[in-house]
Design an enzyme around this catalytic site. Sequence first.
Site, PDB file in Angstrom:
ATOM      1  N   ASP A  67       6.776  -0.067  -6.322  1.00 14.12           N
ATOM      2  CA  ASP A  67       6.289  -1.332  -6.885  1.00 14.12           C
ATOM      3  C   ASP A  67       5.016  -1.111  -7.704  1.00 14.12           C
ATOM      4  O   ASP A  67       4.445  -0.022  -7.717  1.00 14.12           O
ATOM      5  CB  ASP A  67       6.037  -2.357  -5.772  1.00 14.12           C
ATOM      6  CG  ASP A  67       5.224  -1.778  -4.610  1.00 14.12           C
ATOM      7  OD1 ASP A  67       4.614  -0.707  -4.771  1.00 14.12           O
ATOM      8  OD2 ASP A  67       5.209  -2.402  -3.545  1.00 14.12           O
ATOM      9  N   HIS A 139       6.489  -6.790   5.025  1.00 14.51           N
ATOM     10  CA  HIS A 139       7.036  -6.524   3.684  1.00 14.51           C
ATOM     11  C   HIS A 139       7.319  -5.031   3.497  1.00 14.51           C
ATOM     12  O   HIS A 139       6.683  -4.173   4.105  1.00 14.51           O
ATOM     13  CB  HIS A 139       6.165  -7.102   2.566  1.00 14.51           C
ATOM     14  CG  HIS A 139       4.904  -6.372   2.274  1.00 14.51           C
ATOM     15  ND1 HIS A 139       3.896  -6.924   1.527  1.00 14.51           N
ATOM     16  CD2 HIS A 139       4.451  -5.141   2.615  1.00 14.51           C
ATOM     17  CE1 HIS A 139       2.906  -6.067   1.419  1.00 14.51           C
ATOM     18  NE2 HIS A 139       3.217  -4.972   2.076  1.00 14.51           N
ATOM     19  N   GLU A 144       8.343  -9.711  -0.055  1.00 16.55           N
ATOM     20  CA  GLU A 144       7.556 -10.490   0.884  1.00 16.55           C
ATOM     21  C   GLU A 144       8.453 -11.403   1.723  1.00 16.55           C
ATOM     22  O   GLU A 144       9.547 -11.769   1.284  1.00 16.55           O
ATOM     23  CB  GLU A 144       6.570 -11.370   0.089  1.00 16.55           C
ATOM     24  CG  GLU A 144       5.563 -10.586  -0.749  1.00 16.55           C
ATOM     25  CD  GLU A 144       4.361 -10.121   0.058  1.00 16.55           C
ATOM     26  OE1 GLU A 144       4.536  -9.717   1.222  1.00 16.55           O
ATOM     27  OE2 GLU A 144       3.253 -10.160  -0.491  1.00 16.55           O
TER      28      GLU A 144
HETATM   29  P1  PGA Z   1      -0.989  -0.107   3.956  1.00 13.75           P
HETATM   30  O1  PGA Z   1       0.094  -0.984   3.222  1.00 13.75           O
HETATM   31  O2  PGA Z   1      -0.401   1.250   4.110  1.00 13.75           O
HETATM   32  O3  PGA Z   1      -2.163  -0.123   3.039  1.00 13.75           O
HETATM   33  O4  PGA Z   1      -1.248  -0.764   5.274  1.00 13.75           O
HETATM   34  C1  PGA Z   1       1.431  -0.892   3.612  1.00 13.75           C
HETATM   35  C2  PGA Z   1       2.234  -1.882   2.814  1.00 13.75           C
HETATM   36  O5  PGA Z   1       1.671  -2.926   2.434  1.00 13.75           O
HETATM   37  O6  PGA Z   1       3.420  -1.631   2.593  1.00 13.75           O
END
Ligand code: PGA
Length: 240
Positions: A67, A139, A144
């Site tokens: 993404d 997510h 989301e």
């Molecule tokens: P993070 O994010 O590794 O910064 O906790 C994971 C995500 O949002 O997929």
Amino acid sequence: MRIIKCKDYNEVSEVAAKIVAAQITVKPNCVLGLPTGSTPVKMYKNLIKMYNRGEISFKEVITFNLDEYYPISRDNEQSYFYFMHDTFFNYIDINREKNVNILNGEADNVQEECRRYEEAISKAGGIDLQVLGIGQNGHIGFNEPADYLESNTHVTALTQSTIKANSRFFNDIEDVPKQALTTGIWTILKSKKIIILASGKAKAKAVKELLSGKITTQNPSTMLNVHNDVTLIVDEEALE
Ligand code: PGA
């Protein structure tokens, strides 16, 4: 779903790097799906070490990132384009011009960009190994929680929860882009093999739902329960 229980973040990062390295060893021209965020940072560091020791080469590896924020320019330090180069690609022998694929956060026509990306993944032969993080809200990529999930690569609005979680990287919460481009649930599920990394207490609720075996669009990671080759690499804090 296979579960690899690790003591802590360091062990999660070691196990994940070894799985990626093994994939490259069996198929040097493999297609990797890659995540951003804090969780994979140490996995990337471990892979750079393995590369420096001459254990693996990324010369023929093709990557697709999950993404990108929208809109954002690639030289913005918060863009995932910048993050991936600054964290990983600049330190390995990957062909950055030809083999690195990241959704264009500056595309004029986002629908066209999403179509192009989906096609590029197919043309590359599909993703051999998809590495995922998991959001506090469940997510995956920027898919989301919602009443409906999108199958293919698409533009999406970020939830307040994600904007808040990601604001730690920005000077001000107002600076966090409100939208993103993301591969879809089906784009992810089409991967031949998936590993999902979870570390820390903040992920415990999302992981518990993932492991319940129930599928809900309110926790998009639970969709992984329909895939037959998923490995969750999780530390003690993220396992309730
Ligand atoms: P993070 O994010 O590794 O910064 O906790 C994971 C995500 O949002 O997929």
